[in-house]
Design a protein around this motif. Structure first.
Motif, PDB file in Angstrom:
ATOM      1  N   THR A   8      -3.503  -9.654  -3.017  1.00 24.49           N
ATOM      2  CA  THR A   8      -3.354  -9.325  -4.572  1.00 24.49           C
ATOM      3  C   THR A   8      -3.555  -7.895  -5.420  1.00 24.49           C
ATOM      4  O   THR A   8      -3.616  -8.248  -5.964  1.00 24.49           O
ATOM      5  CB  THR A   8      -4.852 -10.727  -4.542  1.00 24.49           C
ATOM      6  N   MET A   9      -5.093  -7.429  -4.999  1.00 32.38           N
ATOM      7  CA  MET A   9      -5.553  -6.304  -5.170  1.00 32.38           C
ATOM      8  C   MET A   9      -3.792  -5.064  -5.154  1.00 32.38           C
ATOM      9  O   MET A   9      -3.522  -4.921  -6.852  1.00 32.38           O
ATOM     10  CB  MET A   9      -6.718  -5.435  -4.868  1.00 32.38           C
ATOM     11  N   LEU A  10      -3.456  -4.976  -3.837  1.00 30.80           N
ATOM     12  CA  LEU A  10      -2.600  -4.137  -4.251  1.00 30.80           C
ATOM     13  C   LEU A  10      -1.269  -4.786  -5.121  1.00 30.80           C
ATOM     14  O   LEU A  10      -0.612  -4.206  -5.676  1.00 30.80           O
ATOM     15  CB  LEU A  10      -1.549  -3.914  -2.798  1.00 30.80           C
ATOM     16  N   ALA A  11      -1.058  -6.268  -5.632  1.00 29.69           N
ATOM     17  CA  ALA A  11       0.297  -6.308  -6.442  1.00 29.69           C
ATOM     18  C   ALA A  11       0.199  -6.094  -7.649  1.00 29.69           C
ATOM     19  O   ALA A  11       0.427  -6.011  -8.051  1.00 29.69           O
ATOM     20  CB  ALA A  11      -0.121  -8.091  -5.958  1.00 29.69           C
ATOM     21  N   VAL A  12      -0.826  -6.283  -7.894  1.00 27.36           N
ATOM     22  CA  VAL A  12      -1.476  -6.497  -9.091  1.00 27.36           C
ATOM     23  C   VAL A  12      -1.704  -4.647 -10.006  1.00 27.36           C
ATOM     24  O   VAL A  12      -1.109  -4.895 -10.921  1.00 27.36           O
ATOM     25  CB  VAL A  12      -3.272  -6.820  -9.750  1.00 27.36           C
TER      26      VAL A  12
ATOM     27  N   LEU B  41       0.776  -1.227  -0.189  1.00 28.48           N
ATOM     28  CA  LEU B  41      -0.392   0.522  -0.022  1.00 28.48           C
ATOM     29  C   LEU B  41       1.329   1.409  -0.149  1.00 28.48           C
ATOM     30  O   LEU B  41       0.564   2.160  -0.575  1.00 28.48           O
ATOM     31  CB  LEU B  41      -0.874  -0.093   1.698  1.00 28.48           C
ATOM     32  N   TYR B  42       2.080   0.990   0.806  1.00 28.45           N
ATOM     33  CA  TYR B  42       2.873   2.235   0.964  1.00 28.45           C
ATOM     34  C   TYR B  42       4.012   2.977  -0.400  1.00 28.45           C
ATOM     35  O   TYR B  42       3.883   3.731  -0.622  1.00 28.45           O
ATOM     36  CB  TYR B  42       3.635   2.125   1.951  1.00 28.45           C
ATOM     37  N   PHE B  43       4.254   1.746  -1.193  1.00 27.66           N
ATOM     38  CA  PHE B  43       4.513   1.156  -1.915  1.00 27.66           C
ATOM     39  C   PHE B  43       4.022   1.934  -3.319  1.00 27.66           C
ATOM     40  O   PHE B  43       3.902   2.595  -4.077  1.00 27.66           O
ATOM     41  CB  PHE B  43       5.567   0.493  -3.114  1.00 27.66           C
ATOM     42  N   VAL B  44       2.880   1.435  -3.269  1.00 27.17           N
ATOM     43  CA  VAL B  44       1.979   2.305  -4.717  1.00 27.17           C
ATOM     44  C   VAL B  44       1.737   3.752  -4.276  1.00 27.17           C
ATOM     45  O   VAL B  44       1.314   4.258  -5.507  1.00 27.17           O
ATOM     46  CB  VAL B  44      -0.159   1.211  -4.479  1.00 27.17           C
TER      47      VAL B  44
END
Length: 717
Positions: free
Chosen positions: A346-350, A253-256
């Motif tokens: 999964t949402m954040l990784a995608v 979340l932080y990286f996004v």
């Protein structure tokens, strides 16, 4: 040696987890080497892809082969992939060129940084130092002296999260306990873990409703079941996937947000806002008489952890107040909601992988290059169905624009992912296909929780004066607080500033946030509309992502006012969420009621060891039933709350069970079609039917097993 023997299962489990993690990291690092992903991002995403890919393939293999054969085959294949990736990385010098010169002198090896010129060969350590320094400055890497504060803040947040998470399920002195908030969810997930951990093949029967297919995103529970099969203690097997993906979600979340905003302060603030933004029930503290006098710092802190009113769910509100069905994302979805933990990661990784692909200078994409993203998409429905639906809704506008404007680069990106379609369609057919046991179908309704008679639903004006749309606005405000109007303003600002925002970011996040909110308020996906709050959790993420697009532009023009507005939004939005999580901190001795006492544990062990794998039990609908939660066996009718929320019509079975209890001998063959039948007499049935034990003894003799108030009879075939 004695210690090794006594902990052999844990050792094997640890080696297996390390292997799966390493396979994912090495493979992902190799495939994404030319895309802008930092070291920590590679570790989190790669490790998760290892878990998802290995266990997704293992699940498919177990549909046809025994567990041992399937495991050996998948591990062998994964080992081959790992060795190939490792070889390629060593050959290309991808470990920051620390292993330069590993190959034999007669091998044809591509030129590497450390031997590219005379100076490099003579003073390689200097070149290496400069290279590593550049690596640590790459986008997405937090290990930089200038980011020390953000790093420490993230570590503190992760430590707090781990403390609260591990308290959801605890084993001590031969019994199991857990946080009160997970009192219903933890046993439900244990039914699947225990069921998947028995038998040579995978069983897709619902352990809480024997004979019906398991229409639930269960892959994270399958991961825990594999660890349990390998010898890990139940608590360890339960926590390893959840803790990894929960911690990974916070970091991703932080990286996004760091990628979207380009600022560490906004990224960390956006992370806090997403995890803790909630309603305004913290304002009730202003009316609390406790604060009329000073009770000291320790007394005040202890009181805040044991407030006399709920800051989470409220289901007994009276008009004009409204029920609260959605609280902060972290306590609601990243603790005891295991599938939601998996879905959020999964949402954040995608999203993060998609941002990395879009930002790269590649002119086209191959299936192999986008394989990490493809693996996540291929298994997304079984990881978290709500998350998959949210992604489809959010990405629909962006995908449509890419296809219409004929962007060959991004079209090749989409085409490289088409191979995932058969996997996705099979999972959707299994999860959403018709079945006689499942009678609920999605329906239209205008406004979340507006269906008449909904548990926890809107409380309309009894006089009929206030129109329902206005009551719905009141309900939404009391559920989401300031994040609701702030999100609307951010979307409006983004639309006005769209020429200055990256086009791909704009057309993914702005329509995505809007559409998820609209769909969640127009379609009722499950029998209990309460569960639609999962879609709203993803909408909060997309809404804050829009803020991450807008605020950097505002800060660049009006630094102090813009940062002041963002800080004020944080201050007024997150206190309720902080109070909710703070009350669960173990230092405050939160309520952790017993889940399985010694008698229940004893019964669960007997069921697992002394009954056939296809056995089915007739029992009460106690949600703490050791038969399916610890013993891995199916029951005729489990907890009715689970049945109802999943859309199962259980009325006929309830009637058949009632007939059996009235005449155990005469109705003994009622459920034999489901498998070998046992009867469990538990405290609930003892209280409801005091004469039942005498009936069962008269019909079937003395019980085959008893522990405390539990007794089990086998019904002869």
């Amino acid at each position: 040696m004695e210690w090794i023997c006594s902990h052999l299962g844990l050792i094997v489990c640890s080696l297996y987890v390390a292997f799966v993690f390493s396979v994912g990291v090495a493979s992902t690092a190799k495939l994404l080497k030319r895309h802008s992903l930092g070291t920590v991002e590679i570790i989190i995403i790669g490790g998760g892809i290892g878990f998802v890919g290995v266990h997704g393939l293992l699940f498919g293999a177990m549909l046809f082969f025994r567990f041992e054969i399937a495991l050996v085959g998948i591990v062998a294949a994964a080992g081959g992939i790992f060795l190939h990736s490792l070889y390629q990385m060593l050959r290309d010098g991808d470990f920051h060129h620390l292993l330069s010169g590993t190959f034999r002198g007669n091998e044809a090896v591509a030129q590497r940084v450390m031997d590219s010129n005379e100076l490099g060969r003579e003073r390689g350590i200097t070149i290496l130092a400069k290279f590593v320094r550049k690596q640590f400055r790459r986008e997405g890497t937090i290990f930089n002296p200038k980011s020390a504060l953000a790093c420490l803040a993230l570590l503190g947040l992760l430590a707090w999260y781990a403390n609260v998470y591990t308290n959801t399920f605890v084993y001590a002195n031969g019994t199991y306990s857990g946080a009160i908030a997970g009192f219903g969810d933890v046993p439900f997930h244990l039914t699947q873990i225990s069921r998947f951990a028995v038998g040579d093949h995978i069983s897709l029967d619902d352990p809480t409703y024997a004979g019906a297919p398991l229409k639930y995103p269960f892959l994270i529970n399958f991961m825990s079941a594999v660890l349990l099969r390998l010898g890990a203690p139940l608590v360890v097997a339960y926590h390893i996937p959840g803790l990894f993906f929960g911690v990974g979600s916070i970091l991703l979340l932080y990286f996004v947000f760091k990628r979207l905003s380009g600022r560490r302060d906004l990224a960390y603030g956006g992370t806090i806002l997403t995890l803790f933004a909630s309603n305004t029930r913290y304002l009730l503290l202003a009316k609390d008489k406790f604060f009329a006098t000073w009770h000291g710092l320790s007394g005040t802190l202890m009181y805040l952890g044991h407030l006399p009113f709920s800051v989470a769910h409220v289901w007994d509100a009276t008009f004009p107040n409204q029920n609260v069905d959605s609280t902060a994302l972290l306590p609601l979805f990243l603790l005891h909601q295991r599938s939601s933990i998996m879905g959020f990661w999964t949402m954040l990784a995608v999203v993060l992988l998609s941002l990395a692909y879009a930002a790269s200078d590649a002119q086209s994409f191959t299936r192999l290059e986008t394989l990490p993203l493809g693996i996540l998409l291929a298994f997304f429905p079984l990881l978290h169905t709500h998350g998959f639906v949210a992604l489809c809704i959010a990405a629909s506008v962006w995908v449509g624009l890419v296809l219409m404007r004929k962007d060959q680069r991004l079209q090749s990106f989409l085409y490289s992912l088409l191979w995932t379609a058969p996997f996705i369609l099979w999972q959707l057919a299994f999860l959403l296909g018709p079945n006689d046991a499942y009678t609920f179908t999605p329906l239209w309704r205008l406004g979340w929780m507006t269906t008449a008679g909904e548990i926890g639903g809107i409380r309309p004006d009894p006089s009929g004066i206030e129109p329902l749309p206005l009551t719905w606005l009141r309900f939404m405000w009391q559920n989401f607080g300031f994040i609701l109007p702030a999100g609307g303003l951010a979307i409006a600002a983004a639309w006005r500033l769209r020429q200055k925002i990256n086009a791909e970011h704009f057309w993914f996040f702005v329509p995505g946030s809007t559409l998820i909110f609209i769909v969640a308020n127009t379609v009722k996906f499950q029998a209990w509309d309460f569960d639609t709050n999962k879609l709203f959790a993803f909408d909060v993420f997309f809404t804050v992502a829009v803020m991450m697009l807008v605020f950097p532009l505002l800060v660049s023009r009006w630094p102090k006012p813009a940062l002041g507005i963002f800080s004020a939004l944080l201050i007024i939005s997150v206190p309720t969420g902080f109070l909710d999580v703070y009350a669960r901190t173990t230092l405050l001795n939160p309520s952790t009621p017993g889940i399985f006492d010694a008698d229940r544990v004893s019964l669960g062990r007997w069921v697992a060891s002394a009954t056939p794998e296809n056995a089915v039990f007739t029992s009460s609908d106690d949600h703490l039933n050791p038969v399916n939660t610890l013993g891995g066996r199916r029951v005729v009718l489990g907890f009715k709350g689970w049945m109802w929320t999943h859309g199962i019509s259980y009325g006929e079975r309830e009637r058949l069970i009632s007939d059996f209890l009235n005449d155990p001998r005469g109705k003994a063959g009622t459920f034999r079609v489901l498998g070998p039948v046992y009867v469990l007499l538990d405290p609930k049935w003892r209280e409801e039917q005091p004469q039942l034990e005498a009936k069962l003894i008269a019909a079937f003799g003395q019980p085959n097993f008893s522990a405390g108030q539990f007794a089990v009879w086998k019904i002869a075939q």
